[in-house]
Write a protein that holds these residues in place. Structure first.
Motif, mmCIF file in Angstrom:
data_model
loop_
_atom_site.group_PDB
_atom_site.id
_atom_site.type_symbol
_atom_site.label_atom_id
_atom_site.label_comp_id
_atom_site.label_asym_id
_atom_site.label_seq_id
_atom_site.Cartn_x
_atom_site.Cartn_y
_atom_site.Cartn_z
ATOM 1 N N ARG A 6 11.265 -7.896 37.347
ATOM 2 C CA ARG A 6 12.200 -8.784 36.644
ATOM 3 C C ARG A 6 13.526 -8.049 36.442
ATOM 4 N NH1 ARG A 6 8.617 -9.068 31.564
ATOM 5 N NH2 ARG A 6 8.580 -6.900 32.222
ATOM 6 N N VAL A 7 14.585 -8.594 37.017
ATOM 7 C CA VAL A 7 15.896 -7.954 36.954
ATOM 8 C C VAL A 7 16.855 -8.811 36.138
ATOM 9 C CG1 VAL A 7 17.858 -7.069 38.274
ATOM 10 C CG2 VAL A 7 15.539 -6.877 39.209
ATOM 11 N N ALA A 8 17.369 -8.245 35.041
ATOM 12 C CA ALA A 8 18.394 -8.922 34.243
ATOM 13 C C ALA A 8 19.741 -8.626 34.889
ATOM 14 C CB ALA A 8 18.363 -8.416 32.801
ATOM 15 N N LEU A 9 20.386 -9.660 35.406
ATOM 16 C CA LEU A 9 21.635 -9.498 36.151
ATOM 17 C C LEU A 9 22.801 -10.066 35.356
ATOM 18 C CD1 LEU A 9 23.153 -8.843 38.828
ATOM 19 C CD2 LEU A 9 22.511 -11.131 39.615
ATOM 20 N N MET A 93 17.161 -7.483 26.767
ATOM 21 C CA MET A 93 15.946 -7.926 27.462
ATOM 22 C C MET A 93 15.192 -6.729 28.045
ATOM 23 S SD MET A 93 17.344 -11.344 29.378
ATOM 24 C CE MET A 93 15.748 -11.971 29.808
ATOM 25 N N VAL A 94 15.943 -5.753 28.544
ATOM 26 C CA VAL A 94 15.321 -4.520 29.051
ATOM 27 C C VAL A 94 14.693 -3.751 27.899
ATOM 28 C CG1 VAL A 94 15.734 -2.314 30.216
ATOM 29 C CG2 VAL A 94 16.901 -4.368 31.010
ATOM 30 N N LYS A 95 15.411 -3.659 26.798
ATOM 31 C CA LYS A 95 14.923 -2.945 25.617
ATOM 32 C C LYS A 95 13.612 -3.545 25.104
ATOM 33 C CE LYS A 95 15.208 -0.307 21.868
ATOM 34 N NZ LYS A 95 15.017 1.165 21.929
ATOM 35 N N LYS A 96 13.529 -4.879 25.101
ATOM 36 C CA LYS A 96 12.347 -5.575 24.585
ATOM 37 C C LYS A 96 11.207 -5.640 25.597
ATOM 38 C CE LYS A 96 15.114 -8.634 21.623
ATOM 39 N NZ LYS A 96 15.600 -10.028 21.477
ATOM 40 N N GLY A 97 11.472 -5.217 26.842
ATOM 41 C CA GLY A 97 10.443 -5.290 27.871
ATOM 42 C C GLY A 97 10.360 -6.644 28.555
ATOM 43 N N GLU A 98 11.348 -7.513 28.288
ATOM 44 C CA GLU A 98 11.377 -8.832 28.920
ATOM 45 C C GLU A 98 11.925 -8.757 30.345
ATOM 46 O OE1 GLU A 98 12.193 -11.071 24.627
ATOM 47 O OE2 GLU A 98 13.766 -11.038 26.160
ATOM 48 N N GLY A 287 23.710 0.141 43.948
ATOM 49 C CA GLY A 287 24.535 0.666 42.870
ATOM 50 C C GLY A 287 24.116 2.064 42.436
ATOM 51 N N ALA A 288 24.752 2.511 41.350
ATOM 52 C CA ALA A 288 24.464 3.837 40.801
ATOM 53 C C ALA A 288 23.576 3.686 39.568
ATOM 54 C CB ALA A 288 25.763 4.553 40.425
ATOM 55 N N PRO A 289 22.358 4.249 39.595
ATOM 56 C CA PRO A 289 21.508 4.184 38.398
ATOM 57 C C PRO A 289 22.031 5.114 37.305
ATOM 58 C CG PRO A 289 20.464 5.530 40.074
ATOM 59 C CD PRO A 289 21.699 4.957 40.707
ATOM 60 N N LEU A 290 21.865 4.702 36.068
ATOM 61 C CA LEU A 290 22.170 5.562 34.927
ATOM 62 C C LEU A 290 20.850 6.220 34.549
ATOM 63 C CD1 LEU A 290 24.477 6.370 32.979
ATOM 64 C CD2 LEU A 290 23.795 4.469 31.517
ATOM 65 N N LEU A 291 20.663 7.452 34.993
ATOM 66 C CA LEU A 291 19.375 8.129 34.858
ATOM 67 C C LEU A 291 19.154 8.676 33.452
ATOM 68 C CD1 LEU A 291 19.289 10.114 38.236
ATOM 69 C CD2 LEU A 291 18.232 7.909 37.721
ATOM 70 N N GLY A 292 17.892 8.747 33.055
ATOM 71 C CA GLY A 292 17.552 9.354 31.769
ATOM 72 C C GLY A 292 17.450 8.379 30.617
ATOM 73 N N LEU A 293 17.377 7.080 30.913
ATOM 74 C CA LEU A 293 17.249 6.071 29.859
ATOM 75 C C LEU A 293 15.806 5.563 29.776
ATOM 76 C CD1 LEU A 293 20.464 3.905 30.462
ATOM 77 C CD2 LEU A 293 20.159 5.785 28.830
ATOM 78 N N ASN A 294 15.515 4.839 28.706
ATOM 79 C CA ASN A 294 14.176 4.279 28.514
ATOM 80 C C ASN A 294 13.924 3.031 29.357
ATOM 81 O OD1 ASN A 294 13.002 6.086 26.581
ATOM 82 N ND2 ASN A 294 14.452 5.275 25.083
ATOM 83 N N GLY A 295 14.949 2.598 30.089
ATOM 84 C CA GLY A 295 14.821 1.454 30.984
ATOM 85 C C GLY A 295 15.742 1.651 32.169
ATOM 86 N N LEU A 296 15.565 0.842 33.191
ATOM 87 C CA LEU A 296 16.386 0.958 34.393
ATOM 88 C C LEU A 296 17.727 0.251 34.210
ATOM 89 C CD1 LEU A 296 13.636 0.186 37.059
ATOM 90 C CD2 LEU A 296 14.557 2.421 36.458
ATOM 91 N N VAL A 297 18.807 1.006 34.391
ATOM 92 C CA VAL A 297 20.160 0.463 34.297
ATOM 93 C C VAL A 297 20.914 0.865 35.555
ATOM 94 C CG1 VAL A 297 22.370 0.581 33.060
ATOM 95 C CG2 VAL A 297 20.228 0.483 31.770
ATOM 96 N N VAL A 298 21.442 -0.129 36.282
ATOM 97 C CA VAL A 298 22.148 0.133 37.537
ATOM 98 C C VAL A 298 23.558 -0.442 37.459
ATOM 99 C CG1 VAL A 298 22.197 -0.270 40.032
ATOM 100 C CG2 VAL A 298 20.012 0.123 38.875
#
Length: 343
Positions: A6-9, A93-98, A287-298
């Motif tokens: 599930r990708v929040a765009l 949505m990423v934070k909540k696991g949605e 894209g460029a991932p922002l590494l080191g977070l609790n969720g995937l951010v690109v």
């Protein structure tokens, strides 16, 4: 059937939003059945764009978000003040696991702030870096950091090297990837205070394949798999890389149009040139991932067209499958435990 990612765009971020963002979302779901896109933004505008395409409708869902964070806005103020913006709604949505991942071509500052404030850093990660892949003669390399931490410390760069190595090995399949630090010469004693202090720390790391200094001119030749630097240097390298590539293409095209002979020659080499330039097209890598977070951010380029948006979405599937965040968390935790033992 494989598990759905599930990708929040962020449908409203970027120079070409919402048109190219929506088009990229449609291209992604047309290519993959294992993706569900949660498209955040102003509902009527997104519906209008989606109406232009035929696509599996169960794979794209619009999540209404009434506000838009503009590129020029102060990031912290924007994230705190515009709680119903497409960026904030998607990140929550990423934070909540949605959602499993977040992708945006919008304000880099807002994405960086939101990533740390809303999604949160992995415990032990000092600074999350932006890490884009870019083409080289040997294939591709990872540039880390390219825009998140302008005033980095040696300990930050060491973590960048470790996270970059995990990314290249787990996601890109590079076994024991080489790591180099950007410097003005090959000798260990060269460089500014940051590089001089970081070099011996990287040299002492047993869990990375450090090969020493890398000069900027060596980067396009694939001098190292992971290129480590602080964000100011990394951003200059990336932008110059893109600029030279664009200027070179214009020069080549101009040269082919100077005479009848060059036009005929141009037609003959066009297929080979097109294939070569595709290899050197950074948008092919997403894209460029922002590494080191609790969720995937690109984070994708602000000028992203649909192809890069599509590739960034598909990239998230690999990130999830390879458990990139979990591996970084395990590596940082092990590193901290070893440090505590030695103290």
């Amino acid at each position: 059937m494989s598990e759905i990612t599930r990708v929040a765009l962020d449908g409203m971020g970027g120079d070409n939003a919402p048109g190219e963002i929506v088009k990229g979302a449609v291209e992604a779901v047309q290519l993959r059945k294992d993706i569900k896109i949660l498209l955040t933004g102003q509902e009527e505008k997104l519906k209008s764009e989606l109406a232009k395409y035929t696509y599996p409708e169960d794979q794209i869902e619009i999540i209404n978000a009434t506000e838009v964070i503009e590129t020029a806005e102060p990031p912290v103020k924007a994230i705190r003040g515009k709680k119903d913006s497409s960026i904030v709604v998607a990140m929550k949505m990423v934070k909540k696991g949605e959602a499993d991942a977040f992708v945006s071509a919008g304000s880099t500052g807002a994405v960086l702030v939101g990533g740390q404030v809303l999604v949160g850093r992995i415990k032990g990660v000092e600074r999350p870096p932006l890490a884009p892949l870019f083409p080289t003669l040997k294939g591709f390399s990872l540039l880390i950091d390219c825009g998140a931490n302008v005033d980095a410390r040696p300990s930050h760069l060491v973590q960048f090297a470790k996270m970059g190595s995990i990314y290249m090995e787990s996601v890109m399949g590079k076994k024991n990837p080489t790591v180099g630090i950007v410097n003005i010469g090959a000798e260990e004693e060269k460089g500014n205070a940051l590089v001089k202090e970081t070099f011996p720390l990287l040299k002492a790391c047993k869990d990375i394949n450090f090969i020493g200094s890398v000069e900027a001119r060596e980067i396009p030749y694939g001098a190292a798999d992971v290129i480590v630097c602080e964000a100011f240097v990394g951003n200059v390298i990336l932008k110059l890389y893109e600029g030279v590539g664009g200027a070179l293409m214009k020069k080549i095209k101009g040269g082919m149009m100077t005479s009848l002979r060059s036009k005929i020659g141009g037609l003959l080499v066009k297929p080979a040139l097109k294939a070569t330039m595709k290899d050197f097209d950074a948008s092919e890598y997403g894209g460029a991932p922002l590494l080191g977070l609790n969720g995937l951010v690109v984070k994708t380029h602000g000028s992203s067209k649909s192809r890069e948006v599509c590739n960034s979405i598909i990239q998230c599937v690999t990130f999830k499958e390879q458990r990139i965040n979990e591996k970084i968390r395990e590596a940082i935790q092990t590193s901290q435990e070893e440090k505590e033992k030695n103290e």
